[in-house]
Design a protein around this motif. Sequence first.
Motif, PDB file in Angstrom:
ATOM      1  N   ILE A 199      -3.843  41.557  69.562  1.00  0.00           N
ATOM      2  CA  ILE A 199      -4.943  40.912  68.845  1.00  0.00           C
ATOM      3  C   ILE A 199      -5.727  40.072  69.846  1.00  0.00           C
ATOM      4  O   ILE A 199      -5.137  39.360  70.656  1.00  0.00           O
ATOM      5  CB  ILE A 199      -4.426  39.974  67.732  1.00  0.00           C
ATOM      6  N   THR A 200      -7.048  40.168  69.752  1.00  0.00           N
ATOM      7  CA  THR A 200      -7.892  39.261  70.535  1.00  0.00           C
ATOM      8  C   THR A 200      -8.937  38.644  69.615  1.00  0.00           C
ATOM      9  O   THR A 200      -9.350  39.249  68.626  1.00  0.00           O
ATOM     10  CB  THR A 200      -8.627  39.984  71.689  1.00  0.00           C
ATOM     11  N   VAL A 201      -9.325  37.425  69.949  1.00  0.00           N
ATOM     12  CA  VAL A 201     -10.452  36.765  69.291  1.00  0.00           C
ATOM     13  C   VAL A 201     -11.392  36.346  70.409  1.00  0.00           C
ATOM     14  O   VAL A 201     -11.010  35.607  71.311  1.00  0.00           O
ATOM     15  CB  VAL A 201     -10.015  35.550  68.450  1.00  0.00           C
ATOM     16  N   TYR A 202     -12.621  36.832  70.320  1.00  0.00           N
ATOM     17  CA  TYR A 202     -13.577  36.693  71.414  1.00  0.00           C
ATOM     18  C   TYR A 202     -14.933  36.233  70.887  1.00  0.00           C
ATOM     19  O   TYR A 202     -15.401  36.718  69.863  1.00  0.00           O
ATOM     20  CB  TYR A 202     -13.716  38.053  72.110  1.00  0.00           C
ATOM     21  N   ASP A 203     -15.550  35.300  71.614  1.00  0.00           N
ATOM     22  CA  ASP A 203     -16.903  34.821  71.306  1.00  0.00           C
ATOM     23  C   ASP A 203     -17.847  35.359  72.382  1.00  0.00           C
ATOM     24  O   ASP A 203     -17.881  34.827  73.490  1.00  0.00           O
ATOM     25  CB  ASP A 203     -16.917  33.293  71.297  1.00  0.00           C
ATOM     26  N   PRO A 204     -18.623  36.409  72.065  1.00  0.00           N
ATOM     27  CA  PRO A 204     -19.547  36.947  73.065  1.00  0.00           C
ATOM     28  C   PRO A 204     -20.767  36.063  73.302  1.00  0.00           C
ATOM     29  O   PRO A 204     -21.520  36.283  74.251  1.00  0.00           O
ATOM     30  CB  PRO A 204     -19.958  38.301  72.469  1.00  0.00           C
ATOM     31  N   ASP A 205     -20.969  35.051  72.453  1.00  0.00           N
ATOM     32  CA  ASP A 205     -22.161  34.200  72.536  1.00  0.00           C
ATOM     33  C   ASP A 205     -21.946  32.910  73.320  1.00  0.00           C
ATOM     34  O   ASP A 205     -22.885  32.126  73.499  1.00  0.00           O
ATOM     35  CB  ASP A 205     -22.641  33.847  71.120  1.00  0.00           C
TER      36      ASP A 205
ATOM     37  N   GLY B 229     -21.577  33.285  80.561  1.00  0.00           N
ATOM     38  CA  GLY B 229     -21.858  34.495  81.329  1.00  0.00           C
ATOM     39  C   GLY B 229     -20.807  35.567  81.095  1.00  0.00           C
ATOM     40  O   GLY B 229     -21.001  36.719  81.457  1.00  0.00           O
ATOM     41  N   SER B 230     -19.686  35.174  80.501  1.00  0.00           N
ATOM     42  CA  SER B 230     -18.619  36.149  80.243  1.00  0.00           C
ATOM     43  C   SER B 230     -17.969  35.955  78.875  1.00  0.00           C
ATOM     44  O   SER B 230     -16.905  36.494  78.618  1.00  0.00           O
ATOM     45  CB  SER B 230     -17.544  36.054  81.337  1.00  0.00           C
TER      46      SER B 230
END
Length: 184
Positions: free
Chosen positions: A71-77, A81-82
């Motif tokens: 499971i991953t939780v990611y904020d692209p905003d 820069g990454s």
Amino acid sequence: MKLIRLAGALLCMAFAFAAHATDFIVSSPAFSPNGILKDAQVLHGFGCSGQNISPALMWKGEPQGTRSFAITVYDPDAPTGSGWWHWVVFDIPASVHNVVEGAGTVDSKALPATAIQARTDFGTHAYGGPCPSAGDKAHRYVFTVYALKVAHIEVPTDASAAMIGYVIHGNTLGSTSIQAGYQR
């Protein structure tokens, strides 16, 4: 004629695979798809006053041959820069199809015994909730469950989320995501 039959058979197999791939879904009772995360999931720190509780997640319909989940939780905003990694968990047994609310604590007691929480961009091995800068646009938080072809992934104990993501992607049979937003 044989070529036409072969092409038809391949096309049918492609449609069958595509239909099966869409059977893998994830959901959460804490938020609706494209909904807004509640204070319970928001970070307590960095100027935010949430409760920092990881949401319950449930999934089903994984591809055949799945040996574990991640499971991953990611904020692209995030303005880095990454993006920003909020939670990374792997080595969840294939027999497990959910994590309970609050499973992302540092002690990991509510996760399966084999599950490993990796270092997030907060520097901890636990769930870290949303906390975008005050006045910034709403950020998207992507909760992804990966079905993996291996029971265990080999990474250093303090591997970055990017390194773990690389290994996860190299062993993925399928994935499913649900997204929610948050702004303050």
